[in-house]
Write a protein that holds these residues in place. Structure first.
Motif, short mmCIF file in Angstrom:
data_model
loop_
_atom_site.label_atom_id
_atom_site.label_comp_id
_atom_site.label_asym_id
_atom_site.label_seq_id
_atom_site.Cartn_x
_atom_site.Cartn_y
_atom_site.Cartn_z
N HIS B 73 0.95 -1.19 -0.21
CA HIS B 73 -0.25 -0.04 0.08
C HIS B 73 1.01 1.05 -0.06
O HIS B 73 1.87 1.24 0.78
CB HIS B 73 -0.89 0.11 1.27
CG HIS B 73 -1.74 1.11 1.38
ND1 HIS B 73 -2.82 1.36 0.55
CD2 HIS B 73 -1.80 2.18 2.43
CE1 HIS B 73 -3.37 2.49 0.77
NE2 HIS B 73 -2.90 2.93 1.99
N ILE B 75 0.98 5.52 -0.19
CA ILE B 75 0.36 6.64 0.03
C ILE B 75 1.23 7.86 -0.42
O ILE B 75 2.51 8.17 0.07
CB ILE B 75 -0.09 7.07 1.44
CG1 ILE B 75 -0.94 5.74 1.97
CG2 ILE B 75 -1.09 8.19 1.27
CD1 ILE B 75 -1.03 6.10 3.61
N ASP B 99 -2.50 5.80 -3.28
CA ASP B 99 -3.40 6.79 -2.74
C ASP B 99 -2.89 8.17 -2.48
O ASP B 99 -1.65 8.06 -2.41
CB ASP B 99 -4.01 6.35 -1.13
CG ASP B 99 -5.09 5.44 -1.11
OD1 ASP B 99 -5.59 4.97 -0.04
OD2 ASP B 99 -5.80 5.13 -2.38
N PHE B 100 -3.55 9.27 -2.55
CA PHE B 100 -3.01 10.49 -2.64
C PHE B 100 -3.71 11.54 -1.46
O PHE B 100 -5.03 11.23 -1.39
CB PHE B 100 -2.83 11.18 -3.96
CG PHE B 100 -2.12 10.50 -5.00
CD1 PHE B 100 -2.70 9.71 -5.72
CD2 PHE B 100 -0.64 10.66 -4.99
CE1 PHE B 100 -2.02 8.90 -6.87
CE2 PHE B 100 -0.02 9.92 -6.13
CZ PHE B 100 -0.70 9.07 -6.75
#
Lengths: 122, 213
Positions: B73, B75, B99-100
């Motif tokens: 994952h 980010i 994700d951001f």
């Protein structure tokens, strides 16, 4: 934005002491399948705020997670699949994250939360 | 994945068309990015199956490299919406999930130790003094495993001292010295290209600190 990310985010407004978890307002949820990684899930379980994950996933339309969970449940494939799905496969695409203390909304567009603060919130 | 392949994939990524000088937006070239992540994974096992954060992700090069090397994952955090938009497109191109979060790194509030590894190419602090230290301080607060970061070689002693004494690093090591080719990106750049000596650092946080949110 995955719920794994949501689970580590707090409201960053100055002076807020109860900024976790951020409430979720849903406008659009997208589901994207990824391979299940058992070791990863086992490691993450200890670090996750379970109640926040359950609440968030229910808001996103997924109600399969039990209210409470303990590590012995990680032996069950079914539990792992549900945990995996909630943590990594549900994406908040459009909506908002809401500070639980002030009600301030952080908009989420194209999966990206905007957590830039205004001058008086810093 | 071979280093050469990683290098190639990163080289195909889109970069910012109008970089902002106040934010010291410089792309992390594929050469440096691939070597940073390759070392993090092959020498230290800090990437595959981990939660990785890219602070000041810009167009996503470091975070995406982590994804390509098996991070579970990833980010990316950046203050600029335009950069994140490009990073998002780059992620789609590589068919990677990333994700951001758009935010100012200085007032980010993340759970302690939720992130395993931080990778970053922070501003050097040439426009906004102390920007590099802000990034390092935050990284040492949130990472549980290791931080990989690039800083100007001229700041080496200051960085080491501050990381160990004030930011609670348990170790701070320069893995190698690299040379940044800074292309003529901004109007004030007189030369076509300039060589800046940069250190690749690896910091390990002291995990015995009391937890706080």
């Amino acid at each position: 934005m995955r719920l794994l990310t949501h689970n580590m985010l707090s409201s960053n407004i100055k002076g807020v002491t109860n900024g976790f978890p951020l409430r979720i307002e849903v406008e659009k949820v997208v589901e994207k399948e990824v391979d299940l990684n058992m070791d990863f899930l086992r490691n993450m379980f200890a670090k996750i705020e379970w109640k926040a994950l359950v609440e968030a996933s229910r808001t996103m339309g997924y109600s399969e997670l039990p209210d409470d969970a303990e590590s012995s449940m990680l032996d069950s494939d079914e539990f792992l699949r549900k945990f995996h799905h909630a943590l990594l496969e549900l994406h908040l695409e459009e909506g908002a994250l809401v500070c639980p203390e002030t009600g301030r909304k952080f908009p989420v567009n194209k999966g990206i939360p905007n957590m830039l603060l205004h001058e008086d919130e810093v | 994945m071979k280093l050469k392949q990683l290098d190639g994939l990163l080289g195909s990524l889109q970069q910012s068309e109008n970089p902002k000088i106040e934010l010291e937006q410089y792309p992390t070239g594929p050469h440096i990015a691939s070597r940073l992540l390759y070392t993090a994974e092959n020498s230290f096992g800090d990437v595959s199956d981990k939660v990785v954060a890219d602070f000041g992700c810009g167009c996503g090069t470091l975070g995406l490299a982590a994804g390509l090397l098996g991070a579970e994952h990833v980010i990316g955090f950046d203050i600029a919406a335009e950069s994140i938009e490009i990073a998002s497109l780059n992620a789609d191109e590589l068919e990677l999930d990333m994700d951001f979060i758009q935010c100012d790194i200085r007032n980010l509030r993340l759970s302690d130790r939720a992130i395993d590894t931080v990778v970053m190419n922070p501003p050097f602090g040439t426009r906004k003094k102390g920007a590099d230290m802000d990034f390092l301080s935050m990284a040492l607060k949130v990472a549980s495993g290791a931080i990989y970061s690039l800083h100007k070689t001229t700041t080496r002693d200051h960085i080491k001292r501050t990381a160990l004494r004030e930011y609670n690093a348990s170790t701070a090591e320069v893995l190698c010295e690299l040379h940044f080719d800074v292309p003529q990106l901004y109007k004030f750049h007189k030369k076509k290209e300039v060589d800046v000596a940069v250190d690749l650092w690896r910091f390990v946080p002291n995990n015995n600190r009391p937890k706080h949110l």
